[in-house]
Design a protein around this motif. Structure first.
Motif, short mmCIF file in Angstrom:
data_model
loop_
_atom_site.label_atom_id
_atom_site.label_comp_id
_atom_site.label_asym_id
_atom_site.label_seq_id
_atom_site.Cartn_x
_atom_site.Cartn_y
_atom_site.Cartn_z
N ARG A 131 0.83 -1.20 0.00
CA ARG A 131 0.00 0.00 0.00
C ARG A 131 0.87 1.25 0.00
O ARG A 131 1.78 1.39 0.83
CB ARG A 131 -0.88 0.06 1.25
CG ARG A 131 -1.94 1.16 1.19
CD ARG A 131 -2.07 1.98 2.45
NE ARG A 131 -1.06 3.01 2.57
CZ ARG A 131 -1.09 4.20 1.94
NH1 ARG A 131 -2.06 4.51 1.14
NH2 ARG A 131 -0.11 5.09 2.10
N ASN A 133 1.29 5.62 -1.86
CA ASN A 133 0.82 6.55 -2.89
C ASN A 133 1.49 6.18 -4.21
O ASN A 133 2.38 5.33 -4.27
CB ASN A 133 1.03 8.00 -2.45
CG ASN A 133 2.50 8.39 -2.32
OD1 ASN A 133 3.33 8.00 -3.12
ND2 ASN A 133 2.80 9.19 -1.29
N SER A 178 -2.97 4.77 -3.39
CA SER A 178 -3.88 5.84 -2.96
C SER A 178 -3.70 7.10 -3.80
O SER A 178 -2.68 7.31 -4.45
CB SER A 178 -3.66 6.16 -1.48
OG SER A 178 -2.32 6.54 -1.26
N ASP A 182 -8.64 6.03 -5.38
CA ASP A 182 -7.72 4.94 -5.04
C ASP A 182 -7.87 3.81 -6.05
O ASP A 182 -8.97 3.50 -6.50
CB ASP A 182 -7.99 4.42 -3.63
CG ASP A 182 -7.64 5.43 -2.55
OD1 ASP A 182 -8.09 6.59 -2.65
OD2 ASP A 182 -6.91 5.08 -1.61
N1 LIG Z 1 -7.55 14.68 -3.64
C1 LIG Z 1 -8.08 13.75 -2.83
N2 LIG Z 1 -9.40 13.68 -2.68
C2 LIG Z 1 -9.96 12.75 -1.87
N3 LIG Z 1 -9.27 11.84 -1.16
C3 LIG Z 1 -7.92 11.86 -1.28
C4 LIG Z 1 -7.26 12.80 -2.11
N4 LIG Z 1 -5.92 12.56 -2.05
C5 LIG Z 1 -5.77 11.52 -1.21
N5 LIG Z 1 -6.96 11.10 -0.74
C6 LIG Z 1 -7.18 10.03 0.23
O1 LIG Z 1 -6.25 10.25 1.26
C7 LIG Z 1 -5.75 8.99 1.75
C8 LIG Z 1 -4.24 9.05 1.72
O2 LIG Z 1 -3.83 9.06 0.39
P1 LIG Z 1 -2.44 9.67 -0.05
O3 LIG Z 1 -2.38 11.12 0.30
O4 LIG Z 1 -2.26 9.31 -1.49
O5 LIG Z 1 -1.47 8.79 0.83
P2 LIG Z 1 -0.05 9.12 1.46
O6 LIG Z 1 -0.37 9.86 2.72
O7 LIG Z 1 0.56 7.79 1.71
O8 LIG Z 1 0.70 9.95 0.47
C9 LIG Z 1 -6.36 7.90 0.86
O9 LIG Z 1 -7.40 7.30 1.57
C10 LIG Z 1 -6.93 8.65 -0.32
O10 LIG Z 1 -8.14 8.09 -0.75
#
Ligand SMILES: Nc1ncnc2c1ncn2[C@@H]1O[C@H](COP(=O)(O)OP(=O)(O)O)[C@@H](O)[C@H]1O
Ligand SMILES: Cc1ncsc1CCOP(=O)(O)O
Ligand SMILES: [Mg+2]
Length: 285
Positions: A131, A133, A178, A182
């Motif tokens: 899991r 990004n 994510s 996702d």
């Molecule tokens: N622009 C967005 N809109 C809605 N949900 C988001 C967005 N970006 C990330 N998420 C949500 O935030 C959570 C963390 O994702 P992400 O930011 O990609 O992870 P990380 O913190 O590992 O970088 C996930 O559940 C994802 O669905």
């Protein structure tokens, strides 16, 4: 080249998610977390709100023994100091050996050499779910430079091909990439997209790291189906966040409201709110 069009929302996935949420609450899985120093508190609180249990057993000698008896293990590379680094490898070896489902969250891998080498060693132990990004998944599977620190500079579709290739039955059990929408992939499930969530999850620390722990909790109740565990965990995490965001004034009030929503989320909420679509793994040229 274009990606095959998503089929309409799948009620089946929503129903499976609701059933697995009830399974997590009934079982109350104990999740061993070897995670970064930034998100330990929020990770434990998210697991407890969900109905699971957390134990941050992250020192050598204890870590391997505990991974044999825990219901699931999370390994997160966010602050890879020497002791948790060694404990991560010990625990992942034990989980692999004992059949404990385990999740790898390769935080900020890419150009940072210590965590990147660690994540590669961990990947060789075939995590039940990888899991991260999109930048992290691309860096670990494809060798690219990674994102901007712990944040992604890519979108889940950029990692789609690498994610699909990694579901070869040998590399990982399933992938959870994510982003705004996702992307989940596992052998036999095709590509699943969960469109729930809120940008507020990126305005608090742990939005992604705690999701890794939630995925681990779900693998404990569906160890034979890591793809279903990853989809259900992602849907539960993002639906609870989306509902919390409706009442939040900003990141500060969002975090406790998110915990409240995780604790009170009903199967009916899941079925009503889920925006889950599926598409074939292959893309047409
Ligand atoms: N622009 C967005 N809109 C809605 N949900 C988001 C967005 N970006 C990330 N998420 C949500 O935030 C959570 C963390 O994702 P992400 O930011 O990609 O992870 P990380 O913190 O590992 O970088 C996930 O559940 C994802 O669905
Ligand atoms: C800020 C930070 N630095 C090292 S780990 C970490 C936490 C990252 O959490 P998330 O990936 O959930 O945003
Ligand atoms: Mg992350």
């Amino acid at each position: 080249m274009h990606t095959a069009a998503p089929v309409p929302p799948s009620p089946d996935w929503a129903d499976r998610t609701a059933a697995l949420l009830e399974g997590v609450r009934a079982r109350g899985p104990l999740v061993q977390c070897i995670t970064n120093t930034v998100v330990q508190n929020v990770t434990a609180n998210v697991l407890l709100a969900l109905g699971a249990f957390a134990a941050m057993v992250d020192v050598t000698t204890e870590a391997g023994a505990f991974a044999r008896v825990a219901d699931a293990l999370l390994v997160n590379t966010g602050t890879p100091h020497p002791e948790p680094r060694a404990a991560s490898l010990e625990a992942a070896h034990a989980a692999h050996d004992a059949g404990t489902p385990w999740v790898l969250d390769p935080v900020a891998v890419g150009s940072l050499p210590v965590r990147t080498a660690l994540a590669r060693d961990l990947l060789a132990l075939r995590p039940t779910v990888l899991r991260g990004n999109a930048s992290e998944v691309l860096a670990l599977l494809g060798g690219s430079a990674g994102g901007r620190g712990v944040d992604s500079t890519a979108g889940p579709d950029d990692a789609r091909a690498a994610a699909v290739a990694a579901t070869d039955g040998r590399t990982v059990g399933a992938l959870a990439v994510s982003g705004p929408v996702d992307l989940l992939v596992a052998p036999g499930t095709g590509v699943v997209r969960v469109a729930n969530g809120t940008p507020l999850l990126t305005r608090i620390t742990g939005g992604g790291c705690a999701l890794g722990a939630v995925v681990a909790a779900f693998t404990a109740v569906a160890p034979e189906d890591p793809g279903a565990a990853a989809v259900a965990a992602t849907a539960v995490h993002t639906i609870a966040a989306e509902l919390a965001a409706r009442d939040a004034g900003g990141p500060g009030t969002f975090q406790p409201l998110f915990l409240d929503r995780l604790a009170t989320l009903t199967p009916e909420d899941v079925v009503r709110e889920a925006r889950i679509t599926t598409e074939p793994t292959a893309v047409s040229a």
